[in-house]
Design an enzyme around this catalytic site. Structure first.
Site, short mmCIF file in Angstrom:
data_model
loop_
_atom_site.label_atom_id
_atom_site.label_comp_id
_atom_site.label_asym_id
_atom_site.label_seq_id
_atom_site.Cartn_x
_atom_site.Cartn_y
_atom_site.Cartn_z
N ASN A 15 19.91 45.56 -8.26
CA ASN A 15 18.80 45.98 -7.41
C ASN A 15 17.49 45.51 -8.05
O ASN A 15 17.51 44.88 -9.10
CB ASN A 15 18.83 47.49 -7.17
N ASP B 3 25.01 52.66 -6.93
CA ASP B 3 25.86 53.71 -6.35
C ASP B 3 27.27 53.18 -6.10
O ASP B 3 28.23 53.93 -6.07
CB ASP B 3 25.27 54.20 -5.02
N LYS C 148 35.41 32.26 -11.22
CA LYS C 148 34.33 32.19 -10.24
C LYS C 148 34.96 32.07 -8.86
O LYS C 148 35.83 31.20 -8.65
CB LYS C 148 33.46 30.96 -10.55
N PHE D 29 14.85 60.89 -10.79
CA PHE D 29 13.98 60.07 -9.95
C PHE D 29 14.68 59.86 -8.62
O PHE D 29 15.91 59.76 -8.56
CB PHE D 29 13.72 58.71 -10.60
N LYS E 233 18.22 66.36 -3.51
CA LYS E 233 18.79 65.87 -4.78
C LYS E 233 18.57 66.91 -5.89
O LYS E 233 19.46 67.19 -6.69
CB LYS E 233 18.11 64.55 -5.15
N LYS F 57 21.78 68.69 -7.65
CA LYS F 57 22.07 68.35 -9.04
C LYS F 57 21.42 69.31 -10.02
O LYS F 57 21.44 69.08 -11.23
CB LYS F 57 21.68 66.90 -9.29
#
Ligand SMILES: Cc1cc2nc3c(=O)[nH]c(=O)nc-3n(C[C@H](O)[C@H](O)[C@H](O)COP(=O)(O)O)c2cc1C
Length: 408
Positions: free
Chosen positions: A210, A279, A289, A324, A338, A342
């Site tokens: 990302n 995730d 490859k 975050f 969240k 958590k």
């Protein structure tokens, strides 16, 4: 580090002389700037003698002398050399000017011209402090990320009693040190920080990743170290240099990050999970490859380990966990969910679609979400300043709760 102290025209101006000393005692070089009205209360000579620098009182050079180019551009030079700008005492007048962006003297021009953090310590008559205009102006300052050191209640010079007395010089100094990120208030803490992205291999040469650069997590690590904490940084792949004095462990995949975090979590009194951990990862990894000639492959993904969900139930007594949440919609709602799921102490939410926020920029626009439902939106600021604000909250939670019981 260099700070400017703006002194304005209130009775408490004399207290700024002692403030110069306190700031110098913390190793800061202090450049004093006075408004014309402040000079009615205290002579500039007092501040020149204490600070060892000429006091700036005029925009266009000294009174009675013709303006020259050096003095006219001085505010820009001062603005660029500053690490923080403190206005103490701040009159109702200067608070209003700052709120409206006026720049009709050296101090207010400097406020606009500098990018350094601004700390304002107002002092005024109780009616002036409680007036609708001042309430509004203070709220505007706060929204913009200015640190306001609230005046104290007590007997005032005007004979009235109520809020309006300049905050204690210790509280003002502490706010400056916090803005500079050198408060030393996290001494004794061990902060485990995760930063950056993870890379999830697909074949021998390709991976899924990302856009996280690691800048936010590295800023938290740097800010934590400056405030006296021991810092362990678990970093995904990044081009950033490790901050000096920080123990760094470099990892690549979500699995490696989970393993490193769980290994260090037992030592940490504070965990700040700033990394953008994948995730999902490819369910099968080709050892060679993947060839173009075989046609486009169909990728099957599988979930990675949820690190926060794993460490939260195993938290040690007194261990604080900050998460975050990088979101693209319903930012605060998703962050609050969240936080609940958590069992976190704080979630730093950011809308990564906003300009100047999120991935690979030096600034961020975040909202702090707390378990009691409090939501604190912060103005756009540098990632180091965001890190300082997060650690301010960590220090405040620590001050409110029982002493640390985390083994070293
Ligand atoms: C004796 C005296 C004391 C004052 N004390 C204050 C004060 O504590 N706070 C304040 O906001 N204004 C105070 N004022 C009013 C300010 O001096 C006035 O608003 C001035 O325009 C502020 O200028 P400055 O903001 O450029 O320094 C006081 C005025 C006088 C005459």
């Amino acid at each position: 580090m260099r700070i400017a102290l703006g002194v304005t025209g209130g009775v408490a101006a004399y207290k700024a002389a002692e403030l110069v000393r306190l700031l110098q005692d913390r190793g800061l070089d202090v450049q004093v700037i006075m408004t014309r009205n402040a000079c009615q209360f205290v002579r500039p000579l007092t501040f020149a003698a204490l600070s060892g620098h000429r006091v700036i009182t005029e925009m266009f050079g000294e009174e009675g002398r013709e303006a020259n180019v050096e003095s006219a551009i001085e505010h820009i030079a001062v603005a660029e050399s500053l690490d923080a700008l403190l206005v103490a005492p701040a009159t109702a007048d200067v608070v209003a000017k700052i709120a409206h962006g006026l720049a009709d003297d050296f101090l207010t021009t400097l406020v606009l011209a500098t990018r350094a953090p601004l700390i304002v310590a107002p002092a005024m008559n109780v009616n002036m402090w409680e007036s609708a205009a001042t309430r509004h102006n203070i709220a505007v300052l706060r929204e913009r990320g200015v640190r306001v050191v609230e005046p104290e209640a007590g007997p005032l010079a005007c004979g009235m009693t109520g809020p309006g007395r300049l905050a204690s010089l210790e509280a003002i100094t502490a706010a400056v040190l916090a803005a500079l990120g050198i408060a030393g208030d996290l001494k004794g803490e061990t902060i485990l920080v995760t930063a950056g992205r993870t890379e999830e291999p697909l074949d021998a040469v390709r991976y899924l990743a990302n856009r996280s650069s690691g800048k936010m997590g590295y800023a938290v690590a740097e800010a934590g170290r400056r405030r006296g904490a021991r810092v362990i940084l678990v970093s995904g792949p990044t081009h950033l240099e490790a901050p000096a004095g920080v123990q760094i462990e470099r990892v690549r995949t979500a699995e490696e990050m989970a393993e490193a975090v769980l290994r260090h979590a037992g030592e940490a009194s504070v965990v700040v999970m700033a990394a953008a951990v994948a995730d999902f990862r490819p369910a099968e990894v080709d050892s060679g490859k993947i060839k173009r000639g075989n046609g486009p492959p169909i990728l099957r993904l599988e979930p990675t380990r949820d690190i926060l969900a794993e460490i939260s139930p195993r938290r040690r007594p007194g261990q604080l966990i900050v998460g975050f949440a990088a979101e693209t919609d319903h930012v605060v709602e998703n962050a609050a969910a969240k936080l609940r799921q958590k069992n976190l102490d704080l979630v730093v939410a950011n809308d990564v679609t906003q300009a100047g926020a999120g991935f690979d920029v030096d600034t961020n626009i975040v909202t702090l979400v707390f378990p009691d439902g409090t939501v604190k939106p912060l103005a756009k600021m540098s990632k180091l300043e965001v890190a300082a604000r997060i650690l301010d909250e960590v220090a405040a939670i620590r001050a409110r709760t029982a002493p640390r019981e985390v083994a070293g």
